[in-house]
Write a protein that holds these residues in place. Structure first.
Motif, short mmCIF file in Angstrom:
data_model
loop_
_atom_site.label_atom_id
_atom_site.label_comp_id
_atom_site.label_asym_id
_atom_site.label_seq_id
_atom_site.Cartn_x
_atom_site.Cartn_y
_atom_site.Cartn_z
N ILE A 134 19.99 12.15 -5.69
CA ILE A 134 19.19 11.95 -4.47
C ILE A 134 19.49 10.58 -3.90
CG2 ILE A 134 16.81 11.55 -3.71
CD1 ILE A 134 15.99 13.91 -5.28
N ASP A 135 19.64 10.55 -2.60
CA ASP A 135 19.99 9.33 -1.91
C ASP A 135 18.77 8.44 -1.71
OD1 ASP A 135 22.34 9.19 0.90
OD2 ASP A 135 22.13 8.07 -1.02
N VAL A 136 18.76 7.28 -2.33
CA VAL A 136 17.67 6.32 -2.08
C VAL A 136 18.29 4.95 -1.85
CG1 VAL A 136 15.94 7.54 -3.46
CG2 VAL A 136 17.42 5.83 -4.55
N GLN A 137 17.48 4.07 -1.30
CA GLN A 137 18.00 2.75 -1.00
C GLN A 137 16.97 1.69 -1.39
OE1 GLN A 137 18.01 2.13 3.15
NE2 GLN A 137 19.35 0.33 3.11
N ARG A 138 17.42 0.65 -2.08
CA ARG A 138 16.50 -0.43 -2.41
C ARG A 138 16.42 -1.38 -1.22
NH1 ARG A 138 15.19 -4.14 -7.51
NH2 ARG A 138 14.67 -6.04 -6.34
N ILE A 139 15.21 -1.77 -0.85
CA ILE A 139 15.01 -2.64 0.30
C ILE A 139 14.36 -3.93 -0.16
CG2 ILE A 139 13.96 -2.84 2.59
CD1 ILE A 139 13.90 0.09 2.80
N GLU A 140 14.97 -5.05 0.16
CA GLU A 140 14.45 -6.34 -0.27
C GLU A 140 13.31 -6.78 0.65
OE1 GLU A 140 16.82 -5.77 -3.32
OE2 GLU A 140 15.23 -7.28 -3.13
N PRO A 141 12.51 -7.74 0.21
CA PRO A 141 11.31 -8.13 0.96
C PRO A 141 11.54 -8.42 2.45
CG PRO A 141 11.32 -9.17 -1.19
CD PRO A 141 12.62 -8.45 -1.08
N ASP A 142 12.56 -9.20 2.78
CA ASP A 142 12.76 -9.56 4.21
C ASP A 142 13.05 -8.33 5.05
OD1 ASP A 142 14.51 -12.70 3.53
OD2 ASP A 142 12.42 -12.02 3.29
N GLU A 143 13.91 -7.49 4.53
CA GLU A 143 14.29 -6.28 5.26
C GLU A 143 13.08 -5.35 5.39
OE1 GLU A 143 16.68 -3.42 7.22
OE2 GLU A 143 16.67 -5.61 6.98
N LEU A 144 12.26 -5.31 4.36
CA LEU A 144 11.05 -4.48 4.38
C LEU A 144 10.12 -4.93 5.52
CD1 LEU A 144 9.68 -2.19 2.75
CD2 LEU A 144 8.66 -3.95 1.30
N ALA A 145 9.95 -6.24 5.62
CA ALA A 145 9.08 -6.79 6.67
C ALA A 145 9.68 -6.52 8.05
CB ALA A 145 8.90 -8.29 6.45
N ARG A 146 11.01 -6.61 8.13
CA ARG A 146 11.67 -6.40 9.43
C ARG A 146 11.51 -4.92 9.87
NH1 ARG A 146 15.66 -4.50 11.74
NH2 ARG A 146 16.67 -3.58 9.89
N ARG A 147 11.66 -4.02 8.92
CA ARG A 147 11.61 -2.59 9.26
C ARG A 147 10.18 -2.11 9.55
NH1 ARG A 147 15.47 1.17 5.46
NH2 ARG A 147 17.29 -0.20 5.40
N HIS A 148 9.20 -2.73 8.89
CA HIS A 148 7.82 -2.23 9.03
C HIS A 148 6.86 -3.35 9.45
CE1 HIS A 148 9.20 1.51 7.33
NE2 HIS A 148 9.79 0.83 6.36
N PRO A 149 7.04 -3.85 10.68
CA PRO A 149 6.19 -4.97 11.12
C PRO A 149 4.70 -4.60 11.16
CG PRO A 149 7.50 -4.09 12.94
CD PRO A 149 7.99 -3.41 11.70
N ASN A 150 4.40 -3.30 11.21
CA ASN A 150 2.98 -2.90 11.27
C ASN A 150 2.34 -2.82 9.88
OD1 ASN A 150 4.70 -0.76 10.64
ND2 ASN A 150 3.18 0.78 11.29
#
Ligand SMILES: Cc1cc2nc3c(=O)[nH]c(=O)nc-3n(C[C@H](O)[C@H](O)[C@H](O)COP(=O)(O)OP(=O)(O)OC[C@H]3O[C@@H](n4cnc5c(N)ncnc54)[C@H](O)[C@@H]3O)c2cc1C
Length: 400
Positions: free
Chosen positions: A130-146
């Motif tokens: 299954i395709d998954v991707q690890r997202i680091e804190p900065d990228e997480l904040a950038r992708r989900h500003p809400n």
């Protein structure tokens, strides 16, 4: 009703309904016994289920590997079940498992829950393709500003995630089971007696059903109602669901498995984005720690249900929501009780307890793995042997 059906399936939740479908579609005579959907009515005189709700997450990798394999097999059949039954129970929605913990994090003192052990989840993903991707804190904040995650939180992103509607899932399975000839009894079983020729079950409404064999899939009530001569080695958990009524147009977000253990109001559990409920309102849902209790008796279960779960514990969820979505407008909050079970391995129990009785239970990921677990239970009941490539011992029921 057929005089003596080959099978009586006890419990018409996700697991029982699926088993009845596979048995009936294999040409066996089947009767499916269990209450229908109680809706929002808590009637302690009837056994409660873990499926009377609008949403469950499809756990693709955040579960034991054996269950991840069952999940993958189940998912491969969802489109066919939806098409043949005409009942849709899946909604595509990416999922995020968000955690601040790594296996070596001893500071929190909290044993890392398998749902949040990102390294293990990534291994599971590789193992089941299954395709998954690890997202680091900065990228997480950038992708989900809400969404305001805690500092240092990182995530595992599953783009191809699903939200399952357990009510519709049960409906789809029962439509196909009845189309294949399964009979349905809207009652519950109060006694089970097996002998050399068959099994007789007593019904709460009076009367009995005699079958050659039974599959017992009555969830938490297997132990709570003492339906077996010996108690299964499994924990019954009282879980509180918090539903937050939100505005139309509230920003959507991925289905979350979220752990925030460093907060003064620690929370770990499921967060489902806004969905329409039968009352016409849009609710965002939390289900997890904060409002969780180990239930040790039928009396405690009845009290838990009558109290609507742990409304105080729900405070933790309200706090976690305020932290995570400080700008969200909440119009009302409803709490709901739910009963789940969890055994030592957190994988389903699928196996004979005596010659004519197969038990099937999975209290934590049952809607995710239910289709395959039901197929395996039906095959075992039909043939009397375990025929799958996964070893039977992974699912053998244990007794307390
Ligand atoms: C709050 C919460 C969140 C969850 N989130 C997820 C999730 O995100 N993803 C996921 O996959 N799973 C999730 N689960 C777990 C999932 O709901 C269960 O694993 C699943 O419902 C188990 O199915 P079941 O058919 O074994 O039992 P149940 O759903 O409990 O159904 C058992 C049925 O048997 C009936 N019954 C009981 N006693 C008798 C009797 N004596 N005679 C006849 N009928 C009887 C009951 O009325 C009920 O209808 C969650 C559970 C809870 C409580």
């Amino acid at each position: 009703m057929t005089t003596t059906p080959q099978f009586a399936v006890i419990g018409a939740g996700p697991l029982g309904s699926t088993t009845a479908r596979y048995l009936a579609e294999a040409g066996a005579s089947v009767v499916l016994i269990g209450p229908g959907d109680p809706g929002d009515v808590i009637d302690p005189s009837k056994p409660w289920g873990g499926w009377s709700d609008e949403s469950r997450m499809f756990h693709a990798v955040d579960l034991p590997l054996a269950s991840a394999i069952l999940a993958k097999r189940s998912r491969a059949r969802f489109a066919d079940i939806e098409e043949r039954s005409g009942v849709r129970f899946t909604t595509a929605n990416p999922s995020l498992t968000v955690s601040g913990m790594v296996k070596s994090d001893r500071t929190s003192g909290i044993e890392i829950d398998t749902h949040f052990d990102i390294a293990t989840l990534m291994n599971n993903a590789t193992d089941v393709g299954i395709d998954v991707q690890r997202i680091e804190p900065d990228e997480l904040a950038r992708r989900h500003p809400n969404l305001r995650f805690n500092e240092g939180h990182f995530a595992l992103h599953h783009a191809d995630g699903l939200v399952l509607n357990p009510r519709r899932f049960v409906e789809a399975q029962q439509v196909l089971a009845e189309r294949a000839g399964a009979e349905r009894i809207l009652d519950h079983v109060t006694s089970i007696e097996d002998d050399a020729e068959g099994v007789t079950v007593g019904l709460a409404g009076g009367g009995q059903v005699r079958a050659e064999q039974i599959v017992l899939a009555a969830g938490a009530h297997i132990n709570l109602d003492g339906l077996l001569p010996r108690r299964l080695e499994t924990m019954v958990l009282g879980i509180t669901i918090a539903l937050f009524e939100v505005d139309e147009g509230t920003e959507f977000f991925p289905t979350l498995m979220y752990a925030d253990v460093s907060s003064p109001h620690p929370y770990s559990g499921l967060i489902v984005p806004p969905l329409r409920y039968p009352d016409g309102k849009l609710y965002l849902k939390f289900a997890g720690t904060g409002g969780l209790r180990i239930i040790t008796s039928k009396k405690e279960a009845t009290e838990w249900l009558a109290a609507g779960g742990d409304t105080e514990g729900a405070e933790n969820m309200i706090h976690a929501l305020r932290q995570l979505m400080p700008d969200l407008t909440v119009h009302s909050t409803v709490t709901r009780p739910c009963l789940a079970t969890m055994n030592h391995a957190n994988t389903p129990y699928i196996g004979h307890v005596v010659d004519r009785i197969v038990v099937l239970t999975e209290g934590d990921h049952g809607v995710t793995v239910g289709d395959e677990a039901g197929r395996l239970a039906a095959d075992l009941a039909l043939t009397g042997i375990w025929r799958d490539s996964l070893p039977a011992r992974l699912f053998t029921p244990r007794f307390a």
